[in-house]
Design a protein around this motif. Structure first.
Motif, PDB file in Angstrom:
ATOM      1  N   GLU A 172       8.007  26.788  73.907  1.00 53.18           N
ATOM      2  CA  GLU A 172       8.568  28.044  74.449  1.00 53.18           C
ATOM      3  C   GLU A 172      10.076  28.945  73.350  1.00 53.18           C
ATOM      4  N   LEU A 213       8.782  36.131  76.238  1.00 50.88           N
ATOM      5  CA  LEU A 213       7.984  34.700  76.237  1.00 50.88           C
ATOM      6  C   LEU A 213       7.020  35.842  77.560  1.00 50.88           C
ATOM      7  N   TYR A 246      -0.149  28.958  75.891  1.00 45.95           N
ATOM      8  CA  TYR A 246       0.196  29.133  77.324  1.00 45.95           C
ATOM      9  C   TYR A 246      -1.008  29.032  77.942  1.00 45.95           C
ATOM     10  N   GLN A 262       7.998  35.355  84.290  1.00 45.06           N
ATOM     11  CA  GLN A 262       9.560  35.991  83.362  1.00 45.06           C
ATOM     12  C   GLN A 262       9.175  38.118  83.956  1.00 45.06           C
TER      13      GLN A 262
END
Length: 292
Positions: A172, A213, A246, A262
């Motif tokens: 992240e 993100l 991810y 998100q």
């Protein structure tokens, strides 16, 4: 493109601003100028300049004041892609459905084209027809997002982490710098053109951080789900290079859950703001749902 007519209009305006900013191809040094134009005018979603306009719209900024910032943030983005594709970095041959700059020209020209695009972005801001204090804030915002505290730092972390399995907080942080910093800068630059209220700017920044993100998580999913033709770049490159992503850390379903989180954070941040939020909301949907 989501159904907000302003996005289509701003998209056209961005192309006009970029064309006007770039040196003509028939002016020497011809190879450098053609390479710069190849990097910038070869298509792209233009998410970052659209975010400048959308954030400005949310705080009632004068639209004419946003043109320079929109062009500058896209010039920096183009510079980052040129250098990211170099053999010493990600070594990619395809970008936006066409040969990358070092393939279409040569490696030295690509390095110079990236350098020149970055310099041109700051020249565009320095000459913007806006109040001097806004110019200075824009310059500082874009410089921070471009350097060691932003994209360059994120790229360094990306290179250091290639071949290793990063923990989720490390991943992240990497993408908050490499991808997210310029997205946050785009939103902040639009916001600064209409407000200096710290609470409104903080809400915009929370929105932008979640958007950054979300953009990367969706990018990672597309890398394993879409074809090179769909993406306009080489599919499966992250896995082939041994990069942490991810989906690799969380699995595809876990990555989709992270993307949904998100999206929820973006919605919550927009709920804190008053103003015309339609374009920002449309762009958040575009990022979450995009297919390329």
């Amino acid at each position: 493109m989501p159904a907000d007519p302003r996005l289509a209009r701003w998209l056209q305006r961005v192309e006009v601003e970029l064309e006007a900013s770039l040196p003509p191809p028939d002016q020497p040094p011809h190879g450098l100028h053609r390479a710069m134009r190849h990097a910038v005018l070869g298509g792209g979603k233009r998410v970052r300049p659209l975010l400048v306009y959308a954030a400005g719209c949310a705080v009632d900024a004068n639209e004419a004041d946003l043109h320079a910032a929109a062009a500058a943030v896209e010039l920096v983005h183009a510079f980052s892609l040129v250098h990211d594709d170099l053999p010493a970095m990600d070594d990619d041959a395809l970008r936006r459905g066409q040969p990358t700059v070092h393939v279409a020209f040569d490696e030295a020209t690509a390095i110079l084209a990236g350098d020149a695009l970055q310099a041109l972005a700051f020249e565009r801001l320095a000459r913007a027809d806006v109040p001097a204090d806004l110019r200075v804030d824009w310059l500082a915002t874009l410089a921070e997002a471009s350097g060691a505290a932003g994209m360059c730092g994120g790229q360094a972390l990306d290179m250091d982490g290639t071949g290793a399995t990063l923990a989720l907080p490390e991943l992240e942080r990497l993408h908050a710098l490499k991808t997210g910093a310029l997205i946050r800068a785009a939103v902040r630059m639009g916001g600064l053109a209409g407000t200096r209220d710290p609470d409104r700017l903080a809400s915009l920044d929370r929105f932008a951080a979640a958007l950054g993100l979300a953009f990367q998580i969706r990018d990672d999913l597309l890398d394993i789900e879409a074809s090179s033709d769909q993406l306009g770049k080489t599919a499966g490159k992250d896995q082939a290079q041994g990069k942490s992503t991810y989906p690799a850390l969380l699995g595809p379903d876990g990555a989709r859950e992270a993307l949904a989180r998100q999206a929820g954070l973006m919605d919550a941040s927009l709920a804190e703001l008053a103003g015309d939020l339609g374009p920002l909301s449309a762009l958040s949907r575009l990022v979450v749902e995009r297919r390329s």
